[in-house]
Design a protein around this motif. Structure first.
Motif, PDB file in Angstrom:
ATOM      1  N   HIS A   1      -7.559   3.394  -1.669  1.00 43.67           N
ATOM      2  CA  HIS A   1      -6.147   3.753  -1.546  1.00 43.67           C
ATOM      3  C   HIS A   1      -5.396   3.126  -2.712  1.00 43.67           C
ATOM      4  CE1 HIS A   1      -6.477   5.446   2.497  1.00 43.67           C
ATOM      5  NE2 HIS A   1      -7.270   4.419   2.793  1.00 43.67           N
TER       6      HIS A   1
ATOM      7  N   GLN B   1       0.850  -1.182   0.000  1.00 44.94           N
ATOM      8  CA  GLN B   1       0.000   0.000   0.000  1.00 44.94           C
ATOM      9  C   GLN B   1       0.888   1.235   0.000  1.00 44.94           C
ATOM     10  OE1 GLN B   1      -2.725   0.408   3.276  1.00 44.94           O
ATOM     11  NE2 GLN B   1      -3.509   2.354   2.539  1.00 44.94           N
TER      12      GLN B   1
ATOM     13  N   ASN C   1     -10.087  -0.786  -2.160  1.00 43.13           N
ATOM     14  CA  ASN C   1     -10.551  -0.390  -0.835  1.00 43.13           C
ATOM     15  C   ASN C   1      -9.707  -1.066   0.233  1.00 43.13           C
ATOM     16  OD1 ASN C   1     -12.548   1.315  -1.667  1.00 43.13           O
ATOM     17  ND2 ASN C   1     -14.189  -0.178  -1.479  1.00 43.13           N
ATOM     18  N   ASP C   2      -9.260  -0.264   1.195  1.00 36.76           N
ATOM     19  CA  ASP C   2      -8.513  -0.789   2.335  1.00 36.76           C
ATOM     20  C   ASP C   2      -9.511  -1.435   3.291  1.00 36.76           C
ATOM     21  OD1 ASP C   2      -7.014  -1.260   4.590  1.00 36.76           O
ATOM     22  OD2 ASP C   2      -6.008   0.682   4.552  1.00 36.76           O
ATOM     23  N   PRO C   3      -9.327  -2.703   3.668  1.00 36.56           N
ATOM     24  CA  PRO C   3     -10.282  -3.359   4.560  1.00 36.56           C
ATOM     25  C   PRO C   3     -10.361  -2.716   5.944  1.00 36.56           C
ATOM     26  CG  PRO C   3      -8.432  -4.819   4.078  1.00 36.56           C
ATOM     27  CD  PRO C   3      -8.247  -3.596   3.259  1.00 36.56           C
ATOM     28  N   GLU C   4      -9.322  -1.978   6.353  1.00 39.65           N
ATOM     29  CA  GLU C   4      -9.338  -1.356   7.679  1.00 39.65           C
ATOM     30  C   GLU C   4     -10.245  -0.139   7.753  1.00 39.65           C
ATOM     31  OE1 GLU C   4      -5.436  -0.644   9.197  1.00 39.65           O
ATOM     32  OE2 GLU C   4      -4.829  -2.725   8.929  1.00 39.65           O
ATOM     33  N   ASP C   5     -10.256   0.696   6.717  1.00 32.19           N
ATOM     34  CA  ASP C   5     -11.092   1.903   6.756  1.00 32.19           C
ATOM     35  C   ASP C   5     -12.140   1.945   5.642  1.00 32.19           C
ATOM     36  OD1 ASP C   5      -9.616   2.542   4.510  1.00 32.19           O
ATOM     37  OD2 ASP C   5      -8.654   4.295   5.383  1.00 32.19           O
ATOM     38  N   ASN C   6     -12.160   0.921   4.781  1.00 27.77           N
ATOM     39  CA  ASN C   6     -13.123   0.813   3.680  1.00 27.77           C
ATOM     40  C   ASN C   6     -13.122   2.036   2.770  1.00 27.77           C
ATOM     41  OD1 ASN C   6     -14.886  -0.807   2.243  1.00 27.77           O
ATOM     42  ND2 ASN C   6     -16.687   0.094   3.194  1.00 27.77           N
ATOM     43  N   LYS C   7     -11.932   2.627   2.575  1.00 27.36           N
ATOM     44  CA  LYS C   7     -11.770   3.771   1.685  1.00 27.36           C
ATOM     45  C   LYS C   7     -10.774   3.393   0.597  1.00 27.36           C
ATOM     46  CE  LYS C   7     -12.722   7.277   5.145  1.00 27.36           C
ATOM     47  NZ  LYS C   7     -12.209   8.413   5.899  1.00 27.36           N
TER      48      LYS C   7
ATOM     49  N   PHE D   1      -2.662   0.646  -4.202  1.00 20.92           N
ATOM     50  CA  PHE D   1      -1.985  -0.602  -3.861  1.00 20.92           C
ATOM     51  C   PHE D   1      -1.243  -1.137  -5.076  1.00 20.92           C
ATOM     52  CE2 PHE D   1      -5.387  -0.449  -0.773  1.00 20.92           C
ATOM     53  CZ  PHE D   1      -4.822  -0.981   0.370  1.00 20.92           C
TER      54      PHE D   1
ATOM     55  N   GLU E   1      -2.531  11.974  -2.494  1.00 22.10           N
ATOM     56  CA  GLU E   1      -3.013  10.648  -2.883  1.00 22.10           C
ATOM     57  C   GLU E   1      -4.114  10.767  -3.940  1.00 22.10           C
ATOM     58  OE1 GLU E   1      -4.317   6.523  -0.766  1.00 22.10           O
ATOM     59  OE2 GLU E   1      -5.016   8.362   0.179  1.00 22.10           O
TER      60      GLU E   1
ATOM     61  N   VAL F   1       1.434   4.888   0.973  1.00 15.95           N
ATOM     62  CA  VAL F   1       0.907   5.769   2.015  1.00 15.95           C
ATOM     63  C   VAL F   1       1.414   7.186   1.767  1.00 15.95           C
ATOM     64  CG1 VAL F   1       0.841   6.212   4.496  1.00 15.95           C
ATOM     65  CG2 VAL F   1       0.875   3.856   3.648  1.00 15.95           C
TER      66      VAL F   1
END
Length: 118
Positions: free
Chosen positions: A91, A20, A83-89, A93, A29, A22
């Motif tokens: 990003h 990912q 979608n990032d599984p931690e924040d569902n937004k 990758f 981003e 960052v």
């Protein structure tokens, strides 16, 4: 592919490498979201402590020296918006789903991201 015999044994890294990207600034981003094809991630194989490049190995085969590439697969790859599984937004990758290492051992992977647009 794994080993040096005539039999091909392709051992893909499992789980696959997912990197990912960052950003410190969320606006930066968003800027890259429209230009994901210009962001490229390249992976190199290093010794377990990260100090030496381990890209090739030399060995004897039927009396002659042979140099073989150790890291195989889809490298380099372009960025994907997922979608990032931690924040569902969404990003950026890099998914390297078919990397394989030809020889058993302890290694580290180094990822370098390049903006080929400039």
């Amino acid at each position: 592919m794994c080993g040096t015999k005539a039999i091909v044994d392709k051992r893909i890294l499992d789980p696959p490498l997912v990197v990912q990207m960052v950003f410190d600034d969320p606006a930066q981003e968003k800027l890259y979201f429209s230009n994901t094809n210009f962001l490229v991630c390249h992976v190199t194989l290093h010794s377990s402590n990260g100090e030496q490049v381990a890209a090739f190995i030399q060995h004897e085969k039927t009396g002659s020296k042979v140099v073989q590439k150790v890291l195989l697969g889809d490298d380099p790859v372009t960025a994907r918006i997922l979608n990032d599984p931690e924040d569902n937004k969404p990003h950026l990758f890099f998914v390297l789903s078919s990397l394989s290492i030809r020889y058993t051992g302890f290694y580290s992977l180094r990822c370098t991201v390049i903006d080929i647009q400039g």
